[in-house]
Design an enzyme around this catalytic site. Structure first.
Site, PDB file in Angstrom:
ATOM      1  N   LYS A 106       0.861  -1.185   0.000  1.00 61.94           N
ATOM      2  CA  LYS A 106       0.000   0.000   0.000  1.00 61.94           C
ATOM      3  C   LYS A 106       0.889   1.223   0.000  1.00 61.94           C
ATOM      4  O   LYS A 106       2.016   1.178   0.493  1.00 61.94           O
ATOM      5  CB  LYS A 106      -0.871   0.027   1.268  1.00 61.94           C
ATOM      6  CG  LYS A 106      -2.129   0.849   1.104  1.00 61.94           C
ATOM      7  CD  LYS A 106      -3.168   0.053   0.346  1.00 61.94           C
ATOM      8  CE  LYS A 106      -4.549   0.596   0.378  1.00 61.94           C
ATOM      9  NZ  LYS A 106      -5.541  -0.440   0.048  1.00 61.94           N
ATOM     10  N   GLY A 218     -20.573   6.212   3.419  1.00 64.82           N
ATOM     11  CA  GLY A 218     -19.458   6.513   2.518  1.00 64.82           C
ATOM     12  C   GLY A 218     -19.964   6.513   1.089  1.00 64.82           C
ATOM     13  O   GLY A 218     -20.673   5.590   0.679  1.00 64.82           O
ATOM     14  N   GLY A 220     -17.916   7.289  -1.836  1.00 65.89           N
ATOM     15  CA  GLY A 220     -16.837   7.372  -2.815  1.00 65.89           C
ATOM     16  C   GLY A 220     -17.053   6.310  -3.873  1.00 65.89           C
ATOM     17  O   GLY A 220     -18.195   5.948  -4.172  1.00 65.89           O
ATOM     18  N   ASN A 221     -15.963   5.787  -4.422  1.00 66.39           N
ATOM     19  CA  ASN A 221     -16.082   4.792  -5.489  1.00 66.39           C
ATOM     20  C   ASN A 221     -16.900   3.574  -5.041  1.00 66.39           C
ATOM     21  O   ASN A 221     -17.874   3.187  -5.701  1.00 66.39           O
ATOM     22  CB  ASN A 221     -14.684   4.358  -5.956  1.00 66.39           C
ATOM     23  CG  ASN A 221     -14.725   3.183  -6.912  1.00 66.39           C
ATOM     24  OD1 ASN A 221     -14.834   2.031  -6.493  1.00 66.39           O
ATOM     25  ND2 ASN A 221     -14.688   3.451  -8.196  1.00 66.39           N
ATOM     26  N   ALA A 222     -16.526   2.983  -3.903  1.00 64.58           N
ATOM     27  CA  ALA A 222     -17.202   1.752  -3.469  1.00 64.58           C
ATOM     28  C   ALA A 222     -18.665   2.026  -3.107  1.00 64.58           C
ATOM     29  O   ALA A 222     -19.571   1.305  -3.545  1.00 64.58           O
ATOM     30  CB  ALA A 222     -16.453   1.131  -2.296  1.00 64.58           C
TER      31      ALA A 222
HETATM   32  N1  GLU Z   1      -7.324  -0.083  -3.118  1.00 64.73           N
HETATM   33  C1  GLU Z   1      -8.070  -1.262  -3.382  1.00 64.73           C
HETATM   34  C2  GLU Z   1      -8.089  -2.157  -2.165  1.00 64.73           C
HETATM   35  O1  GLU Z   1      -7.914  -1.720  -1.043  1.00 64.73           O
HETATM   36  C3  GLU Z   1      -7.615  -1.960  -4.650  1.00 64.73           C
HETATM   37  C4  GLU Z   1      -6.192  -2.404  -4.662  1.00 64.73           C
HETATM   38  C5  GLU Z   1      -5.740  -2.921  -6.010  1.00 64.73           C
HETATM   39  O2  GLU Z   1      -6.521  -2.987  -6.934  1.00 64.73           O
HETATM   40  O3  GLU Z   1      -4.545  -3.252  -6.084  1.00 64.73           O
HETATM   41  O4  GLU Z   1      -8.342  -3.319  -2.254  1.00 64.73           O
END
Ligand code: GLU
Length: 416
Positions: A106, A218, A220-222
């Site tokens: 990350k 929330g 956002g995207n999700a």
């Molecule tokens: N940020 C997203 C997660 O927390 C996707 C990570 C990715 O696609 O590598 O799962």
């Protein structure tokens, strides 16, 4: 005693519990409870007014035992290295639980993207990639979007990387725009994967989801895609949604297209006509069948867990529930679909994106969704069965499945 809310301390405590049940040997447990590598750096960015600001950036490669590290990049004012460590750990367990050949990582930058212009955001994104370019690549570590980063940012980062290495390498990053090697279905994949796990939870619990109520914390995207898909795929009635400024509720149901148009125009879901305003904490306690926490960490805690009325908590966010809250929810019979299972659809389609980039051959959305469904359904049942067999909550069960897979890879490599 007040609760520990440091996300990395929480991630380690969750891991420790699984390590004991799995009877991992001490060296293996010591190895897996911390990141393998991390990079801390400064990113000087020329601002539009000619001044320079220095941002703090991080990339944590928690584990690459099962394959290249994989995970998103967050741009957030409250980012901390411990948050990124926790998120990188959860990525490791996430790729393992859906059984894709990747590790976990990350990244993050402490910044407030809402205060940056597009040109400043581009320079920051390119600066971030320059700082990590030597440590990433499709065989080393593959970033992606996360909180407050999007396909445009992925495009800038990919371009910066390709300029540095002097060749095309679309698979260095995922969540790209379709025109630059992104995958069909990637934008909605996190939500869609979560929706499939809720469908399966409905089956094992014998609950009829059609017409049942849901709330989403929330937007956002999700959260946004979850609103659309909860309705179109599961027939759920979404009665409440919220963003960082607050929430809205209407027990007749909220139309996703109308709420999204309102948010695009005004910047918030607040003020949406024909809905009452509620706070984020009130939203969590609504009497709905399914609750989707889809924002940030530590929203369901020892303080409020006892007040939750949802039957299913589907964690689209990473780390929304604290260990104390987990115990309360389990005792109260709330069925939690834990984060690194529930939200694994994003990284699963990121993996599909890498495969398509490698083959230079692209799938249609139907094929992406069908393959995603198979992965999510298999992962859901592996965790559910583990929970039944070991008489533990779903989060512990997800750890048992995932940690065992990572430990096997470490052992086979001869590291421990
Ligand atoms: N940020 C997203 C997660 O927390 C996707 C990570 C990715 O696609 O590598 O799962």
């Amino acid at each position: 005693m007040s609760e520990v809310l440091n996300p990395f301390a929480i991630a380690q405590a969750q891991f420790d519990k699984a390590a004991v049940i799995l009877q991992l040997d001490q060296d293996m447990a010591a190895f897996l409870r911390q990141p393998m590598r991390e990079y801390h750096f400064t990113i000087p960015v020329r601002m539009d007014d000619g001044s320079t600001r220095v941002f703090r950036g991080y990339r944590v490669q928690y584990s690459d035992a099962r394959g290249p590290a994989k995970g998103g990049i967050r741009f957030h004012p409250e980012e901390t290295v411990d948050t990124i460590r926790a998120l990188a750990a959860w990525m490791t367990w996430k790729t393992a639980v859906v059984d894709i050949p990747l590790g976990g990582g990350k990244g993050g930058v402490i910044c407030n993207p809402k205060e940056l212009s597009q040109t400043e955001l581009e320079r920051l994104s390119r600066g971030y990639m320059r700082a990590i370019a030597r440590y990433v690549g499709l065989t080393k570590d593959v970033p992606a979007p996360d909180v407050y980063t999007d396909p445009q940012i992925m495009a800038w980062m990919m371009d910066e990387y390709e300029v540095l290495v002097g060749h095309h390498e679309a698979g260095v990053i995922t969540g790209k725009p379709l025109a630059l090697g992104g995958s069909a279905g990637r934008d909605q994949a996190t939500a869609r994967g979560g929706i499939y796990t809720v469908r399966e939870a409905g089956k094992v619990l014998g609950l009829d989801l059609q017409g049942a109520t849901a709330a989403i914390q929330g937007y956002g995207n999700a959260g946004t895609f979850a609103h659309n898909l909860a309705q179109s795929v599961l027939g759920l009635k979404v009665v409440a949604v919220s963003d960082s400024r607050g929430g809205i509720v209407n027990w007749e149901g909220l139309d996703p297209a109308a709420v999204q148009a309102h948010k695009r125009q005004t910047g918030s879901v607040l003020g949406f006509p024909e809905a009452e305003e509620i706070s984020n904490s009130e939203l969590l306690e609504l009497d709905v069948l399914v609750l989707f926490p889809a924002a940030l960490e530590n929203v369901i805690t020892g303080q409020n867990a006892g007040q939750l009325k949802a039957r299913i908590v589907a964690e689209l966010a990473n780390g929304p529930t604290t260990p104390q809250a987990d115990n309360v929810l389990y005792e109260n019979g709330v069925y939690v679909i834990p984060d690194f299972l529930c939200n694994a659809g994003g990284v699963t389609v990121s993996y599909f994106e890498m495969v398509q980039n490698a083959y230079q051959f692209y799938w249609d959305e139907g094929m992406v969704n069908e393959r995603l469904d198979r992965k999510m359904t298999a992962a859901f049942h592996a965790v559910h069965q583990m929970a039944q067999r070991m008489q533990v909550n779903n989060r512990v069960a997800a750890y048992l499945v995932a940690v065992d897979r990572v430990a096997q890879a470490v052992k086979l490599r001869g590291w421990i």
